[in-house]
Motif scaffolding. Structure first.
Motif, PDB file in Angstrom:
ATOM      1  N   VAL A 162       0.833  -1.212   0.000  1.00 45.85           N
ATOM      2  CA  VAL A 162       0.000   0.000   0.000  1.00 45.85           C
ATOM      3  C   VAL A 162       0.866   1.261   0.000  1.00 45.85           C
ATOM      4  O   VAL A 162       0.665   2.178  -0.795  1.00 45.85           O
ATOM      5  CB  VAL A 162      -0.939  -0.001   1.223  1.00 45.85           C
ATOM      6  N   ILE A 163       1.863   1.287   0.896  1.00 47.61           N
ATOM      7  CA  ILE A 163       2.701   2.484   1.038  1.00 47.61           C
ATOM      8  C   ILE A 163       3.594   2.678  -0.179  1.00 47.61           C
ATOM      9  O   ILE A 163       3.735   3.791  -0.687  1.00 47.61           O
ATOM     10  CB  ILE A 163       3.546   2.382   2.318  1.00 47.61           C
ATOM     11  N   GLU A 164       4.187   1.593  -0.684  1.00 42.78           N
ATOM     12  CA  GLU A 164       5.074   1.712  -1.847  1.00 42.78           C
ATOM     13  C   GLU A 164       4.293   2.094  -3.102  1.00 42.78           C
ATOM     14  O   GLU A 164       4.798   2.841  -3.936  1.00 42.78           O
ATOM     15  CB  GLU A 164       5.829   0.415  -2.070  1.00 42.78           C
ATOM     16  N   LYS A 165       3.087   1.578  -3.244  1.00 36.43           N
ATOM     17  CA  LYS A 165       2.280   1.921  -4.431  1.00 36.43           C
ATOM     18  C   LYS A 165       1.968   3.411  -4.451  1.00 36.43           C
ATOM     19  O   LYS A 165       2.074   4.073  -5.485  1.00 36.43           O
ATOM     20  CB  LYS A 165       0.981   1.119  -4.445  1.00 36.43           C
ATOM     21  N   ASP A 166       1.587   3.935  -3.286  1.00 37.71           N
ATOM     22  CA  ASP A 166       1.298   5.369  -3.200  1.00 37.71           C
ATOM     23  C   ASP A 166       2.551   6.188  -3.515  1.00 37.71           C
ATOM     24  O   ASP A 166       2.489   7.165  -4.271  1.00 37.71           O
ATOM     25  CB  ASP A 166       0.803   5.708  -1.794  1.00 37.71           C
ATOM     26  N   ALA A 167       3.694   5.766  -2.966  1.00 39.20           N
ATOM     27  CA  ALA A 167       4.948   6.491  -3.206  1.00 39.20           C
ATOM     28  C   ALA A 167       5.342   6.411  -4.686  1.00 39.20           C
ATOM     29  O   ALA A 167       5.756   7.415  -5.279  1.00 39.20           O
ATOM     30  CB  ALA A 167       6.063   5.919  -2.334  1.00 39.20           C
ATOM     31  N   ALA A 220      11.186  16.888  -4.708  1.00 40.67           N
ATOM     32  CA  ALA A 220       9.837  16.328  -4.614  1.00 40.67           C
ATOM     33  C   ALA A 220       9.892  14.820  -4.353  1.00 40.67           C
ATOM     34  O   ALA A 220       9.129  14.294  -3.540  1.00 40.67           O
ATOM     35  CB  ALA A 220       9.064  16.618  -5.893  1.00 40.67           C
ATOM     36  N   VAL A 221      10.816  14.130  -5.019  1.00 35.32           N
ATOM     37  CA  VAL A 221      10.968  12.680  -4.820  1.00 35.32           C
ATOM     38  C   VAL A 221      11.429  12.386  -3.387  1.00 35.32           C
ATOM     39  O   VAL A 221      10.937  11.456  -2.738  1.00 35.32           O
ATOM     40  CB  VAL A 221      11.967  12.093  -5.838  1.00 35.32           C
ATOM     41  N   ARG A 222      12.360  13.174  -2.878  1.00 36.17           N
ATOM     42  CA  ARG A 222      12.834  12.974  -1.496  1.00 36.17           C
ATOM     43  C   ARG A 222      11.708  13.200  -0.485  1.00 36.17           C
ATOM     44  O   ARG A 222      11.614  12.502   0.525  1.00 36.17           O
ATOM     45  CB  ARG A 222      13.992  13.926  -1.192  1.00 36.17           C
ATOM     46  N   ASN A 223      10.859  14.181  -0.764  1.00 33.02           N
ATOM     47  CA  ASN A 223       9.728  14.445   0.126  1.00 33.02           C
ATOM     48  C   ASN A 223       8.743  13.277   0.137  1.00 33.02           C
ATOM     49  O   ASN A 223       8.157  12.946   1.176  1.00 33.02           O
ATOM     50  CB  ASN A 223       9.006  15.731  -0.289  1.00 33.02           C
ATOM     51  N   ILE A 224       8.575  12.649  -1.011  1.00 36.65           N
ATOM     52  CA  ILE A 224       7.703  11.472  -1.098  1.00 36.65           C
ATOM     53  C   ILE A 224       8.294  10.330  -0.280  1.00 36.65           C
ATOM     54  O   ILE A 224       7.578   9.615   0.433  1.00 36.65           O
ATOM     55  CB  ILE A 224       7.506  11.054  -2.568  1.00 36.65           C
ATOM     56  N   ARG A 225       9.609  10.149  -0.373  1.00 36.81           N
ATOM     57  CA  ARG A 225      10.284   9.126   0.433  1.00 36.81           C
ATOM     58  C   ARG A 225      10.102   9.406   1.925  1.00 36.81           C
ATOM     59  O   ARG A 225       9.845   8.497   2.719  1.00 36.81           O
ATOM     60  CB  ARG A 225      11.773   9.099   0.090  1.00 36.81           C
ATOM     61  N   ASP A 240       7.626  10.994   3.390  1.00 39.44           N
ATOM     62  CA  ASP A 240       6.254  10.683   3.784  1.00 39.44           C
ATOM     63  C   ASP A 240       6.055   9.179   3.956  1.00 39.44           C
ATOM     64  O   ASP A 240       5.365   8.737   4.884  1.00 39.44           O
ATOM     65  CB  ASP A 240       5.278  11.223   2.733  1.00 39.44           C
ATOM     66  N   ALA A 241       6.646   8.392   3.064  1.00 35.36           N
ATOM     67  CA  ALA A 241       6.520   6.931   3.160  1.00 35.36           C
ATOM     68  C   ALA A 241       7.213   6.409   4.410  1.00 35.36           C
ATOM     69  O   ALA A 241       6.693   5.534   5.110  1.00 35.36           O
ATOM     70  CB  ALA A 241       7.104   6.278   1.914  1.00 35.36           C
ATOM     71  N   ASN A 242       8.378   6.950   4.731  1.00 35.86           N
ATOM     72  CA  ASN A 242       9.087   6.536   5.945  1.00 35.86           C
ATOM     73  C   ASN A 242       8.288   6.878   7.192  1.00 35.86           C
ATOM     74  O   ASN A 242       8.269   6.119   8.169  1.00 35.86           O
ATOM     75  CB  ASN A 242      10.465   7.198   6.012  1.00 35.86           C
ATOM     76  N   LYS A 243       7.628   8.030   7.180  1.00 39.51           N
ATOM     77  CA  LYS A 243       6.787   8.405   8.315  1.00 39.51           C
ATOM     78  C   LYS A 243       5.624   7.428   8.471  1.00 39.51           C
ATOM     79  O   LYS A 243       5.210   7.117   9.603  1.00 39.51           O
ATOM     80  CB  LYS A 243       6.253   9.827   8.119  1.00 39.51           C
ATOM     81  N   ALA A 244       5.108   6.951   7.352  1.00 42.55           N
ATOM     82  CA  ALA A 244       4.017   5.965   7.406  1.00 42.55           C
ATOM     83  C   ALA A 244       4.509   4.664   8.046  1.00 42.55           C
ATOM     84  O   ALA A 244       3.801   4.050   8.853  1.00 42.55           O
ATOM     85  CB  ALA A 244       3.480   5.699   6.001  1.00 42.55           C
ATOM     86  N   TYR A 245       5.728   4.249   7.716  1.00 38.76           N
ATOM     87  CA  TYR A 245       6.312   3.053   8.329  1.00 38.76           C
ATOM     88  C   TYR A 245       6.534   3.266   9.823  1.00 38.76           C
ATOM     89  O   TYR A 245       6.264   2.379  10.634  1.00 38.76           O
ATOM     90  CB  TYR A 245       7.641   2.707   7.655  1.00 38.76           C
ATOM     91  N   LEU A 302      12.633   1.208   0.103  1.00 33.68           N
ATOM     92  CA  LEU A 302      12.120   2.510  -0.336  1.00 33.68           C
ATOM     93  C   LEU A 302      13.242   3.383  -0.887  1.00 33.68           C
ATOM     94  O   LEU A 302      13.057   4.109  -1.865  1.00 33.68           O
ATOM     95  CB  LEU A 302      11.433   3.205   0.835  1.00 33.68           C
ATOM     96  N   GLN A 303      14.421   3.292  -0.287  1.00 33.73           N
ATOM     97  CA  GLN A 303      15.571   4.061  -0.761  1.00 33.73           C
ATOM     98  C   GLN A 303      15.976   3.616  -2.163  1.00 33.73           C
ATOM     99  O   GLN A 303      16.364   4.436  -3.004  1.00 33.73           O
ATOM    100  CB  GLN A 303      16.743   3.911   0.209  1.00 33.73           C
ATOM    101  N   LYS A 304      15.894   2.309  -2.427  1.00 38.32           N
ATOM    102  CA  LYS A 304      16.219   1.794  -3.761  1.00 38.32           C
ATOM    103  C   LYS A 304      15.267   2.365  -4.806  1.00 38.32           C
ATOM    104  O   LYS A 304      15.681   2.729  -5.907  1.00 38.32           O
ATOM    105  CB  LYS A 304      16.156   0.268  -3.761  1.00 38.32           C
ATOM    106  N   MET A 305      13.988   2.438  -4.463  1.00 35.96           N
ATOM    107  CA  MET A 305      13.012   3.005  -5.379  1.00 35.96           C
ATOM    108  C   MET A 305      13.273   4.499  -5.583  1.00 35.96           C
ATOM    109  O   MET A 305      13.155   5.018  -6.698  1.00 35.96           O
ATOM    110  CB  MET A 305      11.600   2.791  -4.841  1.00 35.96           C
ATOM    111  N   THR A 306      13.646   5.184  -4.517  1.00 40.65           N
ATOM    112  CA  THR A 306      13.971   6.609  -4.618  1.00 40.65           C
ATOM    113  C   THR A 306      15.159   6.825  -5.550  1.00 40.65           C
ATOM    114  O   THR A 306      15.140   7.727  -6.398  1.00 40.65           O
ATOM    115  CB  THR A 306      14.295   7.176  -3.228  1.00 40.65           C
TER     116      THR A 306
END
Length: 268
Positions: A87-92, A210-215, A217-222, A243-247
């Motif tokens: 769920v979190i990775e799809k949103d990111a 913008a990409v770093r900000n998305i990362r 937000d995802a880390n905060k969700a975790y 998540l870092q790999k995707m970033t």
């Protein structure tokens, strides 16, 4: 006599001020002292149900069980971890894809020495009181490498389109012949190319932020799931690593489109 007065006196315990219950044979202890029917007895108070502290084994057991349960941390199953991650990775990923699209659109708006219909992507026209994109009400072609041809579907909108192009920031002068609008793309000077290259670099960096900000937000969700005891600390570390790999993947995509745009700017 002294023994007789002792047997009739009250015993006071340090923690209990209530008088002892009357002595009984069931609680008597044979010791030298009081004489009764030829036997010597001294009556000492015993812990009877009339004043002894009452402990509930049931309640105590429940308290211990509660403490044991409170100390247990339920570990998430692999399926639960994968579900949260999905769920979190799809949103990111969806948000990062939109960021790439935005970066591309921003690059396309940067004018190069060659005609490109995407140069007019950000031009909006007031069409019957509603702002719409130019490409939604007109066909845009490139008859040659230095000319853009704008042919509206509704000829009555020619003047409105011309006005919108003039007021935009693309820096082109429209030529309206009553049928179509032509835009000549002037050649860029060396100095202008360098200036536009800096603009592209700035736009690329904005995309990376913008990409770093998305990362973030995802880390905060975790981390939120970790506080809710749905994920362990090790789970969060592993998910953050993925998540870092995707970033990094999307950072490279921005760099690729940035190099492509810089190449266009440097091509004479």
């Amino acid at each position: 006599m002294a023994l007789r007065s002792l047997s009739s006196s009250r015993f006071v315990y340090p923690s209990l001020s209530a008088p002892c219950p009357p002595p009984s044979r069931a609680h008597s202890v044979r010791t030298p002292g009081n004489v009764h029917n030829g036997n010597v007895y001294t009556h000492f108070p015993s812990w009877s149900s009339s004043f002894a502290p009452v402990f509930s084994c049931k309640n105590l057991g429940n308290n211990k069980q509660h403490k044991r349960r409170a100390g247990i941390i339920k570990c998430a199953t692999i399926e639960e971890i994968e579900a949260e991650k999905s769920v979190i990775e799809k949103d990111a990923r969806d948000r990062m894809e939109k960021t790439i699209e935005t970066v591309r659109a921003s690059f396309n708006a940067v004018r190069t020495g060659r005609a490109n219909p995407s140069m007019l992507d950000r031009v909006e026209v007031e069409y019957y009181g509603t702002p719409v994109s130019l490409k939604s009400i007109a066909q845009i072609n490139t008859p040659d490498g230095s000319t853009l041809l704008v042919q509206p579907y509704d000829k009555s909108s020619l003047k409105t389109i011309e006005k919108a192009i003039v007021s935009s920031d693309i820096g082109l002068t429209p030529n309206n012949d009553g049928e179509v609008i032509r835009l000549s793309i002037p050649q860029l000077t060396s100095e202008r190319r360098k200036e536009l290259s800096k603009v592209v670099t700035k736009l690329a960096e904005e995309g990376k932020v913008a990409v770093r900000n998305i990362r973030r937000d995802a880390n905060k969700a975790y981390e939120k799931l970790e506080k809710e005891k749905k994920l362990s600390e090790d789970n969060v570390k592993d998910l953050s690593s993925d998540l870092q790999k995707m970033t990094d993947e999307y950072m490279k995509k921005i760099e690729v489109v940035q190099k492509q745009k810089e190449k266009e700017l440097l091509t004479v």
